[in-house]
Design a protein around this motif. Structure first.
Motif, PDB file in Angstrom:
ATOM      1  N   PHE A 129       0.861  -1.186   0.000  1.00  0.00           N
ATOM      2  CA  PHE A 129       0.000   0.000   0.000  1.00  0.00           C
ATOM      3  C   PHE A 129       0.897   1.236   0.000  1.00  0.00           C
ATOM      4  CE2 PHE A 129      -2.872  -2.594   3.086  1.00  0.00           C
ATOM      5  CZ  PHE A 129      -2.990  -3.589   2.133  1.00  0.00           C
ATOM      6  N   ASN A 184       1.587   3.508   1.934  1.00  0.00           N
ATOM      7  CA  ASN A 184       1.545   3.972   3.319  1.00  0.00           C
ATOM      8  C   ASN A 184       2.930   3.849   3.958  1.00  0.00           C
ATOM      9  OD1 ASN A 184      -1.222   4.107   2.902  1.00  0.00           O
ATOM     10  ND2 ASN A 184      -1.646   2.199   3.976  1.00  0.00           N
ATOM     11  N   THR A 213       0.167  -1.794  -6.322  1.00  0.00           N
ATOM     12  CA  THR A 213      -0.229  -1.047  -5.131  1.00  0.00           C
ATOM     13  C   THR A 213      -1.736  -1.160  -4.916  1.00  0.00           C
ATOM     14  OG1 THR A 213      -0.452   1.016  -6.407  1.00  0.00           O
ATOM     15  CG2 THR A 213       1.661   0.601  -5.322  1.00  0.00           C
ATOM     16  N   TYR A 214      -2.127  -1.168  -3.644  1.00  0.00           N
ATOM     17  CA  TYR A 214      -3.532  -1.303  -3.252  1.00  0.00           C
ATOM     18  C   TYR A 214      -3.842  -0.270  -2.178  1.00  0.00           C
ATOM     19  CZ  TYR A 214      -3.068  -5.780  -5.624  1.00  0.00           C
ATOM     20  OH  TYR A 214      -2.818  -6.746  -6.566  1.00  0.00           O
ATOM     21  N   ASN A 215      -5.113   0.115  -2.077  1.00  0.00           N
ATOM     22  CA  ASN A 215      -5.522   1.077  -1.058  1.00  0.00           C
ATOM     23  C   ASN A 215      -5.593   0.441   0.317  1.00  0.00           C
ATOM     24  OD1 ASN A 215      -6.885   3.618  -0.019  1.00  0.00           O
ATOM     25  ND2 ASN A 215      -8.483   2.103   0.382  1.00  0.00           N
ATOM     26  N   PRO A 244     -10.249   3.173   5.985  1.00  0.00           N
ATOM     27  CA  PRO A 244      -9.747   2.964   4.619  1.00  0.00           C
ATOM     28  C   PRO A 244     -10.579   2.030   3.743  1.00  0.00           C
ATOM     29  CG  PRO A 244      -7.937   2.967   6.165  1.00  0.00           C
ATOM     30  CD  PRO A 244      -9.192   2.949   6.987  1.00  0.00           C
ATOM     31  N   GLN A 245     -11.081   0.937   4.296  1.00  0.00           N
ATOM     32  CA  GLN A 245     -11.866  -0.007   3.500  1.00  0.00           C
ATOM     33  C   GLN A 245     -12.579  -0.958   4.443  1.00  0.00           C
ATOM     34  OE1 GLN A 245      -9.626  -2.170   0.536  1.00  0.00           O
ATOM     35  NE2 GLN A 245     -11.420  -3.099  -0.373  1.00  0.00           N
ATOM     36  N   ALA A 299     -11.592   5.333   0.731  1.00  0.00           N
ATOM     37  CA  ALA A 299     -10.193   5.218   0.316  1.00  0.00           C
ATOM     38  C   ALA A 299      -9.369   6.338   0.937  1.00  0.00           C
ATOM     39  CB  ALA A 299     -10.095   5.257  -1.206  1.00  0.00           C
ATOM     40  N   ASN A 300      -8.162   6.021   1.357  1.00  0.00           N
ATOM     41  CA  ASN A 300      -7.312   7.002   2.048  1.00  0.00           C
ATOM     42  C   ASN A 300      -7.201   8.340   1.312  1.00  0.00           C
ATOM     43  OD1 ASN A 300      -6.448   5.633   4.478  1.00  0.00           O
ATOM     44  ND2 ASN A 300      -5.288   4.253   3.174  1.00  0.00           N
ATOM     45  N   THR A 332      -7.156   5.992  10.398  1.00  0.00           N
ATOM     46  CA  THR A 332      -6.328   5.631   9.260  1.00  0.00           C
ATOM     47  C   THR A 332      -4.869   5.487   9.684  1.00  0.00           C
ATOM     48  OG1 THR A 332      -5.838   6.191   6.939  1.00  0.00           O
ATOM     49  CG2 THR A 332      -5.898   8.010   8.520  1.00  0.00           C
ATOM     50  N   TRP A 372      -1.301   9.331   5.988  1.00  0.00           N
ATOM     51  CA  TRP A 372      -2.579  10.030   5.920  1.00  0.00           C
ATOM     52  C   TRP A 372      -2.936  10.723   7.227  1.00  0.00           C
ATOM     53  CZ3 TRP A 372      -3.102  10.077   0.963  1.00  0.00           C
ATOM     54  CH2 TRP A 372      -2.617   8.989   0.222  1.00  0.00           C
TER      55      TRP A 372
END
Length: 285
Positions: free
Chosen positions: A32, A34, A68-70, A141-142, A175-176, A193, A197
Motif C-alpha cells: 500500500f 503507506n 499497489t492497493y488502497n 480505509p476499507q 479510500a485514504n 487511518t 494520511w
C-alpha cells in the motif's frame, strides 16, 4: 507519531520443491502507499531506479512486478484471484482471508510494522471522550481492513451498537486519498487511518489525534499458499530480504526517509501523492 518497523520470521514456511537456476520466475508483489508499508514503498522505488532490493537478493532469473492497493481486502482478493503472490498487508484482512478460505489460503512469512495508525477528529471538534462519538460518522480505509476492524472493535468496547450500514456510530469505508476532502467538507466527523494520511489530515485539515493506535501490529508480509508451496526457496529469500531491509531502514533512517519523501512528493515512483514529513515516523527499537 512513530512506527516501529519490525521483522519476525513467520512460522508458516512449508517445505516444497526448489526452483532451478535456469527458470525465469515472475513474482507479483503488493504493498500500500503507506508509511506502515515502508519496506514495500522503498523496495518499489528502488526497483524503479534499477537498484532493486529484492531483485538483487533473489537472483538474475527473477523479475518482480509491483502492484499497489488502497487497503488489505483488495490485496487479499488479488491473492484469491491468483493475480498476486506476495504482499504487505494488515493482520485483519490476512486473518479474514485465512478464515474465509478455511485455512487453505494466506501464509505469514515475516513481520513488517507495528503502530502508525490513529483516530483523528477536527481540532475544534466537541468530541472529547468516547461517549461523544454517538451519532457521529467515522471514515476508515476499507470495509474489513485493519483500521476498519480496530475502529469497530473499539466502538463496540465502548458500548456502541455498530452495524455495516449504521448503528449508534456510522463507519464509512473511504479510500485514504478521499478521506481528506470528506473530512474537510464535514462529510465525516473523524477518520481512523494510517500514516502518512494521519499527518496529512493533521497538517492539511487541522485534525488532532484523539487516539493513537500504538500497540497494534499494523503490517505483515504474507504470501499465497501456491507461491509458498511451489517457490519455497524464493519465499524464504523474500522473508530474509525483508528482515535485511527492515534493519537497513532502522540503521539508515535519513536515507530511508529521503526515499519515502521522494516517493510521496511524486519525484520518484509517483504512487504516493502529497508531502509528508517522515522524519519522526520510523522508530528504532
Amino acid at each position: 507519531m512513530k512506527i516501529k518497523i519490525t521483522a519476525i520470521i513467520g512460522t508458516f514456511l512449508l517445505w516444497a520443491p526448489l526452483v532451478t537456476a535456469e527458470e525465469k520466475t515472475v513474482i507479483r508483489f503488493g504493498h500500500f502507499p503507506n508509511i506502515t508499508h515502508a519496506q514495500g514503498v522503498i523496495a518499489h522505488a528502488l526497483s524503479r531506479q534499477g537498484r532493486g532490493w529484492f531483485e538483487e537478493r533473489l537472483g538474475p532469473n527473477v523479475e518482480i512486478q509491483w502492484f499497489t492497493y488502497n487497503a488489505g481486502p483488495s490485496a487479499t482478493e488479488a491473492i484469491f484471484a491468483g493475480s498476486l503472490d506476495v504482499t504487505y498487508v494488515g493482520p485483519g484482512p490476512a486473518l479474514n482471508a485465512h478464515f474465509k478460505s478455511n485455512g487453505e489460503e494466506i501464509r505469514v512469512i515475516s513481520g513488517a510494522a507495528n503502530a502508525g495508525a490513529a483516530l483523528v477528529v477536527k481540532a475544534d471538534s466537541p468530541i472529547k471522550a468516547p461517549a461523544d462519538f454517538r451519532g457521529k460518522k467515522i471514515a476508515t480505509p476499507q470495509l474489513g481492513n485493519t483500521q476498519d476492524i480496530s475502529c469497530r472493535a473499539w466502538l463496540k468496547a465502548h458500548g456502541f451498537n455498530v452495524t455495516q450500514t449504521g448503528g449508534d456510530v456510522t463507519v464509512i469505508p473511504t479510500a485514504n486519498p478521499d478521506q481528506l476532502g470528506l473530512f474537510q467538507s464535514g462529510g465525516v466527523d473523524a477518520v481512523w487511518t494510517v500514516e502518512p494520511w494521519v499527518t496529512r489530515l493533521e497538517r492539511d485539515a487541522k485534525a488532532r489525534v484523539f487516539l493513537e493506535d500504538k500497540d497494534t501490529i499494523t503490517t505483515w508480509l504474507v504470501s499465497s499458499v501456491k507461491f509458498l508451496r511451489d517457490r519455497h526457496d524464493l519465499a524464504k529469500k523474500i522473508a530474509d530480504a525483508n528482515v535485511e531491509l527492515t534493519k537497513w531502514i532502522q540503521q539508515n533512517e535519513a536515507e530511508a526517509q529521503k526515499l519515502l519523501k521522494s516517493v510521496q512528493d511524486g519525484k520518484d515512483a509517483g504512487f504516493l501523492k502529497g508531502s509528508t514529513d517522515t522524519s519522526k515516523l520510523i522508530e528504532t527499537p
